[in-house]
Design a protein around this motif. Structure first.
Motif, PDB file in Angstrom:
ATOM      1  N   THR A   1       6.945  -0.963  -9.788  1.00  0.00           N
ATOM      2  CA  THR A   1       8.022  -0.045 -10.711  1.00  0.00           C
ATOM      3  C   THR A   1       9.306  -0.756 -10.792  1.00  0.00           C
ATOM      4  O   THR A   1       9.886  -1.328  -9.934  1.00  0.00           O
ATOM      5  CB  THR A   1       7.883   1.227 -10.162  1.00  0.00           C
ATOM      6  OG1 THR A   1       8.890   2.223 -10.924  1.00  0.00           O
ATOM      7  CG2 THR A   1       8.702   1.425  -8.660  1.00  0.00           C
TER       8      THR A   1
ATOM      9  N   ALA B   1       2.167   1.811  -3.370  1.00  0.00           N
ATOM     10  CA  ALA B   1       1.389   2.302  -4.405  1.00  0.00           C
ATOM     11  C   ALA B   1       1.223   3.799  -4.275  1.00  0.00           C
ATOM     12  O   ALA B   1       1.147   4.514  -5.387  1.00  0.00           O
ATOM     13  CB  ALA B   1       0.171   1.405  -4.353  1.00  0.00           C
ATOM     14  N   ARG B   2       0.963   4.072  -2.862  1.00  0.00           N
ATOM     15  CA  ARG B   2       0.913   5.495  -2.705  1.00  0.00           C
ATOM     16  C   ARG B   2       2.274   6.358  -3.242  1.00  0.00           C
ATOM     17  O   ARG B   2       1.945   7.398  -3.629  1.00  0.00           O
ATOM     18  CB  ARG B   2       0.847   5.712  -1.268  1.00  0.00           C
ATOM     19  CG  ARG B   2       0.253   7.184  -0.835  1.00  0.00           C
ATOM     20  CD  ARG B   2      -0.349   7.322   0.685  1.00  0.00           C
ATOM     21  NE  ARG B   2       0.704   6.807   1.643  1.00  0.00           N
ATOM     22  CZ  ARG B   2       0.524   5.523   2.214  1.00  0.00           C
ATOM     23  NH1 ARG B   2      -0.334   4.923   2.232  1.00  0.00           N
ATOM     24  NH2 ARG B   2       1.573   5.395   3.196  1.00  0.00           N
TER      25      ARG B   2
ATOM     26  N   GLU C   1       0.881  -1.162  -0.078  1.00  0.00           N
ATOM     27  CA  GLU C   1       0.013   0.058  -0.064  1.00  0.00           C
ATOM     28  C   GLU C   1       0.793   1.330  -0.003  1.00  0.00           C
ATOM     29  O   GLU C   1       0.531   1.971  -0.788  1.00  0.00           O
ATOM     30  CB  GLU C   1      -0.873   0.160   1.100  1.00  0.00           C
ATOM     31  CG  GLU C   1      -2.087  -0.925   1.112  1.00  0.00           C
ATOM     32  CD  GLU C   1      -2.749  -1.236   2.347  1.00  0.00           C
ATOM     33  OE1 GLU C   1      -3.718  -1.899   2.311  1.00  0.00           O
ATOM     34  OE2 GLU C   1      -2.455  -0.635   3.531  1.00  0.00           O
TER      35      GLU C   1
ATOM     36  N   ALA D   1       2.429  13.153  -6.831  1.00  0.00           N
ATOM     37  CA  ALA D   1       2.314  14.075  -8.137  1.00  0.00           C
ATOM     38  C   ALA D   1       3.583  14.414  -8.208  1.00  0.00           C
ATOM     39  O   ALA D   1       4.122  14.782  -9.251  1.00  0.00           O
ATOM     40  CB  ALA D   1       1.513  15.216  -7.787  1.00  0.00           C
TER      41      ALA D   1
ATOM     42  N   ARG E   1       8.288   6.868 -13.963  1.00  0.00           N
ATOM     43  CA  ARG E   1       8.088   5.672 -13.260  1.00  0.00           C
ATOM     44  C   ARG E   1       8.169   4.657 -14.216  1.00  0.00           C
ATOM     45  O   ARG E   1       7.355   4.562 -15.385  1.00  0.00           O
ATOM     46  CB  ARG E   1       6.483   5.785 -12.550  1.00  0.00           C
ATOM     47  CG  ARG E   1       6.284   4.489 -12.207  1.00  0.00           C
ATOM     48  CD  ARG E   1       4.811   4.373 -11.672  1.00  0.00           C
ATOM     49  NE  ARG E   1       4.352   3.029 -11.160  1.00  0.00           N
ATOM     50  CZ  ARG E   1       3.108   2.781 -10.881  1.00  0.00           C
ATOM     51  NH1 ARG E   1       2.193   3.740 -11.047  1.00  0.00           N
ATOM     52  NH2 ARG E   1       2.749   1.644 -10.933  1.00  0.00           N
TER      53      ARG E   1
ATOM     54  N   CYS F   1       4.229   5.631  -5.674  1.00  0.00           N
ATOM     55  CA  CYS F   1       4.357   5.557  -7.149  1.00  0.00           C
ATOM     56  C   CYS F   1       3.101   6.657  -7.598  1.00  0.00           C
ATOM     57  O   CYS F   1       3.251   7.164  -8.732  1.00  0.00           O
ATOM     58  CB  CYS F   1       4.029   4.449  -7.648  1.00  0.00           C
ATOM     59  SG  CYS F   1       5.634   3.208  -7.367  1.00  0.00           S
ATOM     60  N   ALA F   2       2.053   6.760  -6.938  1.00  0.00           N
ATOM     61  CA  ALA F   2       0.948   7.498  -7.403  1.00  0.00           C
ATOM     62  C   ALA F   2       1.288   9.179  -7.122  1.00  0.00           C
ATOM     63  O   ALA F   2       0.364   9.888  -7.510  1.00  0.00           O
ATOM     64  CB  ALA F   2      -0.130   7.187  -6.512  1.00  0.00           C
TER      65      ALA F   2
END
Length: 250
Positions: free
Chosen positions: A47, A11-12, A8, A17, A22, A14-15
């Motif tokens: 990634t 994922a946060r 989790e 801004a 990536r 990689c997301a």
């Protein structure tokens, strides 16, 4: 950390801004002996490498081995097998220390200047925390003792200083620990607790001696107690200052 929570967090990250590049997960696997640590495994599952707007670059799993091999051979570094390059930022190399033998305070993520690649500064416990801190993702990761001590010293927070000083510091961080203990001693001396202040001053001197070059321990010890005496004198603890000076030649 569970694998689910690590996933989790990855994922946060990689997301975010602030991620400017990536790469997709690498088709090749981890190129070193054993399994990758949990933090890197979680990141590499989503990634094959990242770049942040601040210039920080995280390597992919197939890049770690070649980058580490080239750097250690080029610079004739004496790194163990549990130290390896995971990225770069400005003129800094980012290193992951697994500390398999428990000799380096639990390891973590280190930064070292490109012209001083064995002068490590521990900046995070793992790669997830390192990237979260760089990206400003909340909640903030648990700081290393070195960072916690610096923050507590700047805020003059005695409780936080005592807590940070109760943890093991990474080798080479003796100056940070010594300053933190000196500040704690100053706070305690200001409150009138000379006994506790002296304990903090003695710890500060001990850290200074640990970090001294060979043959300079006595000079560093004397300098440490002189610094403590100046601090005590400045806050009006004259008896404590005199007690510090008597310890110089002990």
């Amino acid at each position: 950390m569970t694998m689910e929570s690590a996933s989790e967090r990855a994922a946060r990250i990689c997301a975010a801004a602030a991620i400017t590049k990536r790469r997709p997960p690498s088709r090749g696997g981890w190129d070193r002996a054993g399994d990758p640590p949990e933090d890197l495994a979680a990141l590499w599952a989503v990634t094959g490498g990242l770049e942040l707007g601040c210039g920080t670059r995280l390597l992919g799993p197939t890049e770690v081995g070649p980058a580490t091999k080239w750097l250690t051979e080029e610079k004739s570094l004496g790194w163990g097998g549990d130290l390896f390059v995971i990225g770069e930022r400005d003129d800094l190399v980012i290193v992951r220390d697994l500390d398999h033998e428990g000799k380096r305070a639990g390891g973590g993520v280190l930064e070292a200047p490109s012209d001083g690649l064995e002068a490590f500064r521990r900046v995070a416990w793992d790669a997830l925390g390192y990237l979260e801190a760089r990206l400003g993702i909340e909640p903030a990761p648990r700081p290393t003792p070195e960072i916690a001590a610096q923050e507590a010293a700047s805020q003059r927070d005695a409780a936080a200083l005592a807590k940070a000083l109760g943890e093991a510091f990474y080798p080479g961080s003796e100056a940070v620990a010594a300053h933190a203990a000196l500040v704690l001693g100053e706070i305690l001396a200001t409150s009138g607790d000379d006994v506790a202040a002296m304990r903090a001053f003695v710890r500060s001197v001990s850290f200074r001696v640990q970090g001294a070059r060979r043959g300079a321990e006595a000079l560093e010890r004397a300098a440490g107690f002189r610094a403590a005496a100046r601090v005590a004198e400045a806050v009006g603890a004259k008896a404590l200052a005199e007690a510090c000076l008597t310890r110089i030649d002990v």
